[in-house]
Design a protein around this motif. Structure first.
Motif, PDB file in Angstrom:
ATOM      1  N   ASP A 498       0.832  -1.196   0.000  1.00 46.57           N
ATOM      2  CA  ASP A 498       0.000   0.000   0.000  1.00 46.57           C
ATOM      3  C   ASP A 498       0.871   1.252   0.000  1.00 46.57           C
ATOM      4  O   ASP A 498       1.943   1.292   0.596  1.00 46.57           O
ATOM      5  CB  ASP A 498      -0.891   0.024   1.257  1.00 46.57           C
ATOM      6  CG  ASP A 498      -2.154  -0.788   1.046  1.00 46.57           C
ATOM      7  OD1 ASP A 498      -2.437  -1.150  -0.100  1.00 46.57           O
ATOM      8  OD2 ASP A 498      -2.836  -1.064   2.043  1.00 46.57           O
ATOM      9  N   SER A 500       2.166   4.438   1.353  1.00 48.64           N
ATOM     10  CA  SER A 500       2.219   4.806   2.771  1.00 48.64           C
ATOM     11  C   SER A 500       3.259   5.889   2.986  1.00 48.64           C
ATOM     12  O   SER A 500       4.131   6.122   2.140  1.00 48.64           O
ATOM     13  CB  SER A 500       2.569   3.582   3.633  1.00 48.64           C
ATOM     14  OG  SER A 500       3.863   3.099   3.309  1.00 48.64           O
ATOM     15  N   ARG A 538      -5.266   4.390   9.140  1.00 45.66           N
ATOM     16  CA  ARG A 538      -4.816   3.000   9.223  1.00 45.66           C
ATOM     17  C   ARG A 538      -3.317   3.068   9.462  1.00 45.66           C
ATOM     18  O   ARG A 538      -2.543   3.337   8.554  1.00 45.66           O
ATOM     19  CB  ARG A 538      -5.142   2.238   7.949  1.00 45.66           C
ATOM     20  CG  ARG A 538      -4.834   0.759   8.073  1.00 45.66           C
ATOM     21  CD  ARG A 538      -5.545  -0.085   7.026  1.00 45.66           C
ATOM     22  NE  ARG A 538      -5.059   0.168   5.687  1.00 45.66           N
ATOM     23  CZ  ARG A 538      -5.832   0.469   4.658  1.00 45.66           C
ATOM     24  NH1 ARG A 538      -7.144   0.595   4.826  1.00 45.66           N
ATOM     25  NH2 ARG A 538      -5.318   0.651   3.456  1.00 45.66           N
ATOM     26  N   SER A 607      -1.126   4.337   6.099  1.00 41.42           N
ATOM     27  CA  SER A 607      -1.597   4.118   4.735  1.00 41.42           C
ATOM     28  C   SER A 607      -2.156   5.418   4.185  1.00 41.42           C
ATOM     29  O   SER A 607      -2.697   6.242   4.926  1.00 41.42           O
ATOM     30  CB  SER A 607      -2.685   3.038   4.707  1.00 41.42           C
ATOM     31  OG  SER A 607      -2.157   1.788   5.114  1.00 41.42           O
TER      32      SER A 607
END
Length: 824
Positions: A498, A500, A538, A607
């Protein structure tokens, strides 16, 4: 003309006399210097680590380096590790697991590959079946002898561990015990002094071993990336340079129309490359992808100089003048123009030497030095060699094939070019206003051009262009796997890959309020970190590890509860005891990814909204970092690449402004000193302003961004494009002084010098444009835009200079009449 102008004129005459009279000494001196630089060519090194060379000394990269050094990354291996990326229908099948272990077995048997350990689905599953199976051979036996039921049970059990889910693709199905891709990380035990080249050798050897397996297994790592990046340099040169050579040869044949003159021109081009690459070797500057454009640029400029000197010489010889007087006239007239062109090119190319990015800085240095070499070889050696060869040709009765200049007033090309002189004379003010409006419109439109920096710029596309399959050996490029492997990691391991950003926090992490300070900023996150319908972050941090361990371990949960005074699940006293218990638990390895051994720094990984713009993410994350209690720095690839993008943009604008300023001031001084006409310096810069504006507008129109290489185009465009304006103006001044009529001078200039400029424009634009066929996108885009930039410079100079020079003549005449009236 001033006394200083007289001195410069006398120095030019003296230099021309040396070239003409002492031509043999000049030829010998240049050949000796060429031999010296040929020795330096053997010392040239290449640098294939494309992105790392751009990130040096960038603050965000320094923070990222600290994170990578202090914490164990959850997915990406360090520089002393190799990844085995396996794909298939089911990489967790017995057949594929055994294939993976066979590769590990072969690697383990080779002492020079220095395998210390391996961690992947195959090793984890084997150890679930037999905890004593520590070698690849023993692990193969464990998997081979297990029943299908035992194997599926072992896969499910391995999935309970902390690492398994990061090593299998997102489509992993624990019930079916299947996945379409996996990653096995081989860690190498390397000695002190183990170099990047050593790692590259290790990883390419493993890559060959993996390719021998029937399963789809490929090695991946920094060494593989560097190996393929280095291969791209060689393949791009092998593909582009022959095309450039053929194009230049074709136009040189048309321009010279004489095999002996052609051989002289080619010899000068070869000498230019030897001098430049020899300097590269002696200076210790590594040869990179960006510098592939340098020999192409120098060849193009050399062709330009060569065509001018030979064409101007022929203009005199066709009138019946002897060789030596003809070359004396040609060199005296062109020497000043060559010096001006060289100086302005140095300003344009050398402006990049002030960039904060080492690759762009090195490109500026090499290009500036190379253009000086080009001037010396084509301005001094070529005229001397031409005279000496013509003397030998006459002595031995070798005939001339064609000695006519490229264009004349009577030729079709001459009449075509003279149209712009007539148009400029009839409506100069209107034409200048229209050109200014066009340039201003293109500049305004071009302000929306993007700036980007990414690793993919330096890598070949996953699918090579269609024309590559028709390239014959030995010019055909090799096979590349890096881009497709990166696509696999990005597409199939999205959960682990992801987008990030990382907040690197430095402070006493054993203080009671340390953990509370890590989560408190999460209550009000920026929009790029607020995910989902609930707009919540997150985040992964040491707090996450503590909570996860507490959920699985009642004893540890009790310890946390005893030290959690406010009952929010985050301990706020006796943190040293909590950390010690956590690190000694099965979650210890995971905890080490977020907390350093001295407990003085930590990282929080957030994230990012997938569609968020890089610049917005960076700005918001940097602002977000100020909300943390201790010193916090936002970093990660997004932040680093955005920082580099900003530096690239600043370098482009800085280089453009500096090159324009230096060029304008220099030209005003030159024309003021030599001709007492300083305003001609401003007239000279007028076309290049419009051409640069047109180039930027074209970039936006084509959807091309300012990147690691195209950002240099703005100042290079000034340095290369100003030559057309300088040659036209220099010839105009000479004709104007002799004729006294601006229109007549412009017409003669365009039909004479204009023909040579057209020839050099075609060779330069098509020669540099050949880079568009390069394998890497960054070089391809540079070549396309460089070709357009040269074409724009020629066209706009031919169109814009006639009305501008007419207006200059009228303004000068009005000023002279006004001064005369005042004196009377």
């Amino acid at each position: 003309m001033s006394q200083l102008g007289d001195r410069i004129e006398n120095a030019t005459i003296a230099l021309s006399e040396i070239v003409v009279v002492r031509r043999r000494a000049v030829i010998v001196a240049f050949l000796l210097v060429t031999a010296v630089f040929a020795g330096g060519m053997t010392m040239v090194t290449t640098e294939s680590d494309a992105t790392d060379s751009f990130t040096q000394d960038v603050p965000a990269q320094n923070a990222l380096d600290a994170v990578e050094e202090e914490f164990e990354a959850p997915f990406a291996p360090d520089d002393e590790s190799t990844q085995l990326v396996q794909t298939g229908t089911n990489v967790l099948s017995r057949t594929d697991l055994l294939a993976n272990l066979r590769v590990l077995e072969r690697v383990d048997e080779r002492e020079e590959l220095r395998m210390a350990s391996a961690n992947g689905p195959a090793t984890l599953v084997a150890q679930q079946l037999d905890p004593s199976a520590t070698t690849p051979t023993e692990q193969q036996r464990a998997i081979r002898t297990a029943t299908d039921t035992e194997l599926r049970a072992a896969i499910r059990a391995a999935n309970e561990g902390p690492r398994f889910d990061s090593l299998v693709s997102d489509d992993f199905n624990p019930n079916e015990a299947s996945a379409s891709a996996s990653v096995t990380v081989i860690t190498h035990d390397v000695p002190q002094g183990f170099s990047d080249g050593d790692l590259q050798t290790v990883q390419t050897t493993i890559e060959t071993m993996a390719a021998d397996e029937p399963a789809d297994i490929r090695a991946f790592g920094s060494g593989i990336i560097n190996a393929e990046t280095g291969q791209i340099i060689g393949d791009s040169l092998a593909l582009v340079m022959p095309i450039v050579a053929v194009l230049l040869l074709g136009f040189l044949i048309i321009a010279y129309r004489d095999p002996i003159d052609l051989a002289l021109g080619l010899s000068a081009l070869v000498m230019t490359l030897i001098w430049t690459f020899g300097f590269l070797g002696f200076s210790g500057i590594p040869f990179t992808q960006q510098q592939i454009s340098t020999p192409v640029l120098l060849l193009a400029v050399g062709v330009d100089f060569g065509i001018h000197i030979i064409n101007r010489y022929r203009e005199e010889t066709v009138t019946g003048l002897e060789a030596v007087p003809s070359m004396r006239i040609a060199t005296r007239q062109l020497m000043i123009a060559f010096v001006i062109v060289t100086a302005t090119a140095v300003f344009g190319f050398g402006a990049n030497a002030l960039s904060d990015l080492p690759p762009i800085r090195n490109l500026g240095i090499i290009s500036a030095v190379g253009i000086v070499f080009t001037f010396l070889i084509f301005g001094l050696f070529l005229p001397a060699a031409k005279l000496e060869v013509d003397r030998l040709r006459e002595r031995f009765g070798v005939p001339e094939f064609n000695s006519e200049p490229i264009a004349s007033e009577e030729s079709s090309l001459g009449r075509l070019l003279s149209v712009f002189a007539t148009a400029g004379d009839r409506a100069p003010i209107l034409l200048v206003i229209v050109i200014l409006l066009f340039g201003g419109g293109m500049a305004a439109y071009g302000t929306g051009v993007d700036t980007s920096f990414s690793q993919e710029d330096f890598l070949p596309p996953e699918e090579e262009p269609a024309y590559v399959q028709y390239v014959p050996e030995p010019f055909a490029p090799g096979e590349y796997t890096v881009s497709s492997t990166l696509d696999i990691l990005e597409d199939r391991f999205a959960t682990n890959q992801d987008e990030s950003i990382t907040i690197y926090v430095e402070g006493p992490m054993e203080r009671d309020d340390a953990l509370e300070g890590l989560v408190r900023p999460n209550d009000d996150p920026p929009e790029t970190l607020a995910l989902g319908d609930e707009n919540r972050v997150r985040a992964e941090s040491i707090v996450t590890v503590i909570r996860d361990r507490a959920d699985r371990d009642p004893a540890f949960a009790a310890l946390v509860a005893r030290n959690d005074r406010d009952g929010d699940g985050i301990p706020d006293r006796n943190l040293d005891r909590v950390y010690s218990a956590l690190l000694s638990s099965p979650s210890g390895d995971r905890a080490e990814r977020y907390l350093t051994e001295d407990r003085r720094s930590t990282q929080v990984v957030y994230s990012v909204e997938p569609d968020a713009e890089q610049g917005v993410v960076t700005a918001q994350s940097q602002e977000f970092a100020t909300e943390f209690r201790y010193t916090a720095t936002a970093t990660g690839s997004i932040v680093v690449f955005d920082a580099i993008s900003g530096i690239i943009f600043d370098s482009a604008i800085q280089g453009l402004l500096l090159s324009l300023l230096l060029t304008a001031v220099f030209l005003m001084i030159v024309y003021g000193v030599l001709e007492s006409k300083p305003l001609l310096g401003i007239v000279n810069v007028f076309p290049i302003l419009v051409s640069v504006a047109s180039l930027v507008g074209t970039m936006r129109l084509l959807g091309l961004a300012l990147n690691a290489l195209t950002a240099t185009l703005l100042s290079i465009g000034v340095g290369l494009g100003i030559a057309y304006s300088v040659h036209i103006t220099a010839r105009f001044v000479d004709e104007y002084d002799r004729r006294g009529d601006a229109l007549d001078a412009i017409r003669t200039t365009l039909t004479g010098t204009g023909g040579a400029l057209l020839g050099s424009m075609l060779t330069t634009s098509l020669g540099t444009g050949a880079l568009a066929l390069a394998i890497t996108p960054v070089l391809g885009n540079f070549g396309l835009l460089m070709g357009l930039s040269v074409a724009y410079s020629f066209i706009i100079s031919v169109v814009a200079l006639p009305p501008a020079l007419i207006l200059w003549d009228r303004a000068s005449g009005a000023e002279a009449r006004a001064m005369a009236a005042l004196r009377s």
